[in-house]
Motif scaffolding. Structure first.
Motif, PDB file in Angstrom:
ATOM      1  N   ALA A  39      28.711  46.833  23.239  1.00 49.22           N
ATOM      2  CA  ALA A  39      29.173  47.668  24.359  1.00 49.22           C
ATOM      3  C   ALA A  39      30.327  46.998  25.095  1.00 49.22           C
ATOM      4  CB  ALA A  39      28.017  47.937  25.320  1.00 49.22           C
ATOM      5  N   LEU A  42      33.534  47.689  23.537  1.00 54.08           N
ATOM      6  CA  LEU A  42      34.012  49.068  23.682  1.00 54.08           C
ATOM      7  C   LEU A  42      34.558  49.361  25.076  1.00 54.08           C
ATOM      8  CD1 LEU A  42      31.382  51.267  21.813  1.00 54.08           C
ATOM      9  CD2 LEU A  42      33.490  50.283  20.992  1.00 54.08           C
ATOM     10  N   ALA A  43      33.972  48.765  26.093  1.00 52.45           N
ATOM     11  CA  ALA A  43      34.388  49.084  27.475  1.00 52.45           C
ATOM     12  C   ALA A  43      34.369  47.823  28.330  1.00 52.45           C
ATOM     13  CB  ALA A  43      33.472  50.158  28.066  1.00 52.45           C
ATOM     14  N   PRO A  47      35.847  52.612  31.828  1.00 54.99           N
ATOM     15  CA  PRO A  47      36.699  53.564  31.115  1.00 54.99           C
ATOM     16  C   PRO A  47      37.558  54.377  32.089  1.00 54.99           C
ATOM     17  CG  PRO A  47      34.465  53.633  30.242  1.00 54.99           C
ATOM     18  CD  PRO A  47      34.428  52.762  31.466  1.00 54.99           C
ATOM     19  N   TYR A  84      41.242  58.075  27.909  1.00 51.20           N
ATOM     20  CA  TYR A  84      40.375  59.058  27.262  1.00 51.20           C
ATOM     21  C   TYR A  84      40.672  60.470  27.751  1.00 51.20           C
ATOM     22  CZ  TYR A  84      37.772  55.093  25.553  1.00 51.20           C
ATOM     23  OH  TYR A  84      37.437  53.935  24.904  1.00 51.20           O
ATOM     24  N   TYR A 159      34.380  58.893  22.196  1.00 52.27           N
ATOM     25  CA  TYR A 159      33.606  58.785  23.455  1.00 52.27           C
ATOM     26  C   TYR A 159      32.622  59.945  23.455  1.00 52.27           C
ATOM     27  CZ  TYR A 159      33.465  58.497  28.739  1.00 52.27           C
ATOM     28  OH  TYR A 159      33.149  58.351  30.071  1.00 52.27           O
ATOM     29  N   VAL A 195      32.491  55.140  22.647  1.00 57.08           N
ATOM     30  CA  VAL A 195      31.935  54.813  23.965  1.00 57.08           C
ATOM     31  C   VAL A 195      30.761  55.747  24.244  1.00 57.08           C
ATOM     32  CG1 VAL A 195      32.427  54.956  26.454  1.00 57.08           C
ATOM     33  CG2 VAL A 195      34.060  53.843  24.910  1.00 57.08           C
ATOM     34  N   SER A 197      28.302  57.369  26.962  1.00 54.82           N
ATOM     35  CA  SER A 197      28.150  57.705  28.381  1.00 54.82           C
ATOM     36  C   SER A 197      26.840  58.453  28.573  1.00 54.82           C
ATOM     37  CB  SER A 197      29.356  58.560  28.788  1.00 54.82           C
ATOM     38  OG  SER A 197      29.106  59.300  29.958  1.00 54.82           O
ATOM     39  N   ASN A 216      27.407  52.365  27.695  1.00 52.40           N
ATOM     40  CA  ASN A 216      28.618  51.856  28.356  1.00 52.40           C
ATOM     41  C   ASN A 216      28.716  52.290  29.815  1.00 52.40           C
ATOM     42  OD1 ASN A 216      29.914  52.386  25.241  1.00 52.40           O
ATOM     43  ND2 ASN A 216      30.160  50.397  26.226  1.00 52.40           N
TER      44      ASN A 216
END
Ligand code: GLA
Length: 398
Positions: A39, A42-43, A47, A84, A159, A195, A197, A216
């Motif tokens: 994770a 990725l972030a 983000p 994004y 995402y 990602v 969420s 994330n």
């Protein structure tokens, strides 16, 4: 075999082994990482991007998404760090006979849309629910978790916002963590960085378990709306969650309403400052194609964005409250601090931030992040008259 020939062959054998093993190692690399470490890749910072829901809700389609991507570049938002382009609910179509999810008529070709967004150096996000239906009543991922994750990866999705909604029809509350874990695993198994969420409105304290499953970001509240009352009710009640945020995993007090028209620019500056102090994801929710100069200036304030995106990844918290005023502080890297002087009351009020509130001794340098001006050295404190519903946001350092 002569000595030199043997050496050449064994060297080649070693190189051959490296040539075969290296790509395999690189490919399986993420598998060796814990979900939390993955994770973090990725972030590493919260983000930043745009999402269709707050402004368009069900009136979103592929043409508008492309235009929003164009506008993100043209407006300078991409250059300021936004990345994004996220499609929220209402893109989903029925499933094919083999179970594969389709996009509906508003999104004729998701792969082509992803290619377009990628060609602008941006990333594409999508939305689903673990239940049979999404919140708006479209097809959810129930019974197709692995398959949907693979389809997203095939389309080039970067995402996923995964919204609980109707999942309660199929799962008991105590299964919620398991349900989110299944999608986290499915996304990771695709091999594509996506990602994750989580959206369960803060119901089951996701800040306590979502980092460990590779989440994330996770919503901490019910939905925001474009009003001072709702924005401030959410934003000023996040202080107790500060310790749960960090690189890779972020508290999400919901998407931005800046520029949607329900608040004044002063209030939107407060909204944006507060979200930056919270190290919140900065997901714009307005129509980027038609922004006022003031909206663009708020969303692209690089000094405020730098506070949100500070690599140390600390979330800010309230250090003082007097009447309708509050002082918040966020530790930054390089022993700097951000401080925000908020006035939630109805008339202009003097607000004072003191260095003792952040455990520092003066003199400290002060820079005003909305005025873009250095304010000099201050021995014990910094004070300013803050307009009603307004903010003065500063960076301080020794
Ligand atoms: C929920 C979420 C919102 C939005 C809608 C879409 O209400 O909290 O952010 O995604 O669903 O239907």
């Amino acid at each position: 075999m002569t000595g030199p020939l043997r050496r050449v062959l064994s060297a080649f054998g070693l190189l051959g082994l490296i040539a075969v093993a290296l790509p395999a190692w690189a490919h399986s690399g993420p598998k060796h990482l814990s979900p939390e470490a993955y994770a973090r890749k990725l972030a590493p910072t919260p983000p930043m991007g745009w999402n269709s829901w707050n402004h368009f809700a069900h009136r979103i389609n592929a043409r508008i998404v492309r235009e929003e991507a164009d506008a993100m570049v043209a407006s300078g938002m991409k250059a300021a760090g936004y990345e994004y382009i996220n499609i929220d609910d209402t893109w989903e179509g029925p499933r094919k006979p083999d179970g594969e999810i389709t996009s509906n008529a508003k999104f004729p070709n998701m792969k082509a849309l992803a290619d377009y967004v990628h060609s602008e150096g941006l990333k594409l996000g999508i939305y689903s629910s673990p239940g049979p239906k999404t919140c708006a009543g479209y097809t959810g991922s129930y019974g197709h978790v692995r398959q949907d994750a693979e389809t997203y990866a095939k389309w080039g999705i970067d995402y996923l916002k995964y919204d609980w909604c109707s999942a309660g029809e199929k799962y008991k509350p105590q299964q919620l963590q398991w349900v989110y874990t299944q999608m986290a695993k499915a996304l990771r198994a695709t091999g594509r960085p996506i990602v994750f969420s989580l959206c369960e409105y803060g119901w089951q304290d996701p800040w306590k378990w979502a980092p460990a499953i590779g989440g994330n970001l996770w919503r901490t509240t019910g939905d925001i709306n474009d009003s001072w009352a709702r924005m401030s009710a959410i934003g000023f009640h996040q202080s107790h969650l500060a310790r749960y945020a960090g690189p890779g995993h972020w508290n999400d007090p919901d998407m931005l309403e800046v520029g949607n028209g329900g608040m004044t620019n002063t209030e939107y500056r407060t909204h944006f400052s507060l979200w930056a102090m919270l190290a919140a994801p900065l997901i714009a929710g307005n129509d980027l194609r038609h922004m006022s100069a003031a909206t663009r200036e708020i969303l692209t304030n690089r000094e405020v964005i730098a506070v949100d995106q500070d690599p140390a990844g600390h979330q800010g918290y309230r250090v003082a409250r007097y009447g309708h005023t509050e002082v918040w502080a966020k530790p930054l890297s390089h022993r700097q601090w951000a401080m925000a002087l908020f006035n939630r009351g109805g008339k202009p009020t003097r607000v004072t931030a003191t260095w003792g509130e952040i455990g520092q001794q003066g003199p400290l340098h002060v820079r005003d992040l909305w005025a873009h001006a250095d304010r000099g050295l201050h021995q014990h404190q910094y004070s300013a008259v803050v307009p009603s519903h307004g903010v003065v946001m500063i960076r301080v350092w020794k």
